[in-house]
Scaffold this motif. Structure first.
Motif, PDB file in Angstrom:
ATOM      1  N   GLU A  90     -20.030   7.228  -5.481  1.00  0.00           N
ATOM      2  CA  GLU A  90     -20.614   6.515  -4.350  1.00  0.00           C
ATOM      3  C   GLU A  90     -19.985   6.941  -3.030  1.00  0.00           C
ATOM      4  OE1 GLU A  90     -20.086   2.421  -5.233  1.00  0.00           O
ATOM      5  OE2 GLU A  90     -21.442   2.432  -6.958  1.00  0.00           O
ATOM      6  N   SER A  91     -18.716   7.367  -3.092  1.00  0.00           N
ATOM      7  CA  SER A  91     -18.004   7.778  -1.872  1.00  0.00           C
ATOM      8  C   SER A  91     -18.300   9.209  -1.465  1.00  0.00           C
ATOM      9  CB  SER A  91     -16.494   7.616  -2.073  1.00  0.00           C
ATOM     10  OG  SER A  91     -16.050   8.424  -3.166  1.00  0.00           O
ATOM     11  N   HIS A  93     -20.025  12.558   0.009  1.00  0.00           N
ATOM     12  CA  HIS A  93     -20.803  12.774   1.230  1.00  0.00           C
ATOM     13  C   HIS A  93     -22.230  13.171   0.853  1.00  0.00           C
ATOM     14  CE1 HIS A  93     -22.132  14.250   5.124  1.00  0.00           C
ATOM     15  NE2 HIS A  93     -21.055  13.666   5.645  1.00  0.00           N
ATOM     16  N   ARG A 142     -26.452   5.383  -3.964  1.00  0.00           N
ATOM     17  CA  ARG A 142     -25.024   5.123  -3.729  1.00  0.00           C
ATOM     18  C   ARG A 142     -24.764   3.655  -3.396  1.00  0.00           C
ATOM     19  NH1 ARG A 142     -23.178   7.792   2.072  1.00  0.00           N
ATOM     20  NH2 ARG A 142     -24.957   7.165   3.347  1.00  0.00           N
ATOM     21  N   LYS A 143     -25.804   2.915  -3.121  1.00  0.00           N
ATOM     22  CA  LYS A 143     -25.669   1.466  -2.922  1.00  0.00           C
ATOM     23  C   LYS A 143     -25.954   0.688  -4.201  1.00  0.00           C
ATOM     24  CE  LYS A 143     -26.963   1.369   1.988  1.00  0.00           C
ATOM     25  NZ  LYS A 143     -27.926   0.803   2.970  1.00  0.00           N
ATOM     26  N   ASP A 330     -23.482   9.399   8.342  1.00  0.00           N
ATOM     27  CA  ASP A 330     -23.295  10.514   7.422  1.00  0.00           C
ATOM     28  C   ASP A 330     -24.603  11.071   6.868  1.00  0.00           C
ATOM     29  OD1 ASP A 330     -23.911   8.501   5.633  1.00  0.00           O
ATOM     30  OD2 ASP A 330     -22.059   8.668   4.479  1.00  0.00           O
TER      31      ASP A 330
END
Length: 378
Positions: A90-91, A93, A142-143, A330
């Protein structure tokens, strides 16, 4: 080659002959296939501009309709690619996620026949169609959420903003976003385009070519600069702090992100167009502190460094526009990639026409005749 012929970064050394785009940095001119960027921003659409770049001419109404239909049909991605993206951290890029996803497309469409016009067209369509879907999908994944599927009834720009926010955008915003895509679509032999052409010269598949270009675009000295602009404005904090911020950075010879360009010695024509778009947004929806800081920063830097050709470039105002759309910082560079895919593909096709593998030389500056030292004596 003599040592005196060496140019760091290959600056000023032609690497190809091209008909794709033209830049005159002294006069602030940018043309796609001979058509002024101002004309395209005012009168064209991103897909029409992409057709121009890739196929070398503006399409007829029938050609454009067929092109748009093909891209709309191919917007969806394989569920296995979505499953792969769910395994990304999830972190991570979004540019790294995009590079991996673009490369993975080649696993599903790997029949490499670079002599077949149908294969080339299919690759062009798939990359233009699926890259936006993958960018929007990773934002949701990613959420912890499922991606929002594309809608066939929406235009290219509308559909991306819909997939990103699960809400059909204001037509005004959608048009501005479409212009942003046009402005970022191509810019001669920049770092990512050079990377694309070098990779293309090996005759690998176009998905690997786009993946290599995405990796190059991700650096802060190239596509990542628009992220740094917002970080810089946040660091300044208020209009009153602009002057001391500028003076302090000038004193220590630090860079101002979003200002200056390796090619343009006058204001980037894309920045001029984007500034007008930002002004339209402010007139319609009101100003905010980021906009006020940005305008003051441009004014102060024009006074301090204008004689050195330090003017806003395309990254300076694009970040302000994307932030106003509610787009996470990002994602700015992945959106740049969505647009630049058309330029990379145009150069890929051009490279294939008269291909010769890139094999530059080097100037060796190391030692000679060194003895091998046994392990016990090291």
């Amino acid at each position: 080659m003599a040592v005196c012929d060496y140019q760091p970064g290959l600056e000023g050394i032609p690497a190809a002959q091209s008909q794709v785009s033209y830049v005159n940095g002294q006069e602030g001119v940018l043309e796609y296939r001979g058509v002024a960027i101002e004309e395209l921003a005012d009168r064209s659409s991103f897909l029409e501009t992409s057709y121009l770049l890739i196929w070398g001419q503006l399409p007829t109404a029938e050609e454009l309709a067929a092109f748009e239909h093909e891209i709309t049909y191919h917007r969806r991605v394989k569920y296995r690619i979505r499953d792969m993206m769910k395994c990304f951290p999830e972190s991570g890029h979004p540019m790294d996620a995009l590079q991996a996803s673009a490369a993975a497309l080649g696993l599903f469409y790997s029949r490499r026949n670079l002599q077949d016009p149908a294969y080339i067209r299919a690759a062009v369509v798939r990359l233009l169609a699926k890259i936006p879907t993958m960018v929007a999908a990773f934002q949701h994944i990613r959420k912890g959420n499922d991606p929002v599927p594309p809608r066939d009834d929406l235009s290219y720009a509308d559909n991306f903003l819909y997939m990103l926010n699960e809400q059909q955008p204001d037509p005004f915003f959608a048009r501005i976003f479409d212009v942003c895509l046009i402005l970022h679509a191509e810019h001669t032999m920049n770092a990512s385009t050079f990377s694309a052409r070098v990779t293309a010269s090996t005759l690998t598949d176009p998905y690997a070519i786009v993946a290599s270009a995405v990796g190059t675009l991700g650096g802060p000295l190239h596509g990542g600069a628009n992220e740094e602009v917002i970080a810089m404005l946040e660091e300044i904090g208020s209009v009153e702090k602009v002057v001391p911020f500028v003076d302090e950075r000038i004193a220590r010879k630090a860079k101002f992100m979003g200002f200056g360009h390796r090619v343009y010695k006058v204001k980037d024509p894309r920045a001029t167009i984007l500034q007008k778009l930002v002004d339209e947004m402010v007139a319609r929806y009101g100003s905010d502190r980021y906009y006020d800081i940005a305008r003051e920063l441009e004014t102060v830097l024009a006074d301090r460094l204008g004689d050195k050709g330090i003017y806003p470039n395309v990254d300076f105002y694009s970040g302000l526009i994307y932030r106003r759309f509610g787009i996470p910082t990002d994602l700015f560079t992945p959106i740049f990639a969505i647009s630049r895919v058309s330029g990379w593909l145009a150069h890929w096709k051009e490279q294939l026409e008269t291909n010769r593998i890139y094999r530059p030389t080097q100037i060796y500056v190391g030692q000679h005749h060194q003895p091998f030292i046994p392990m016990e004596k090291r």
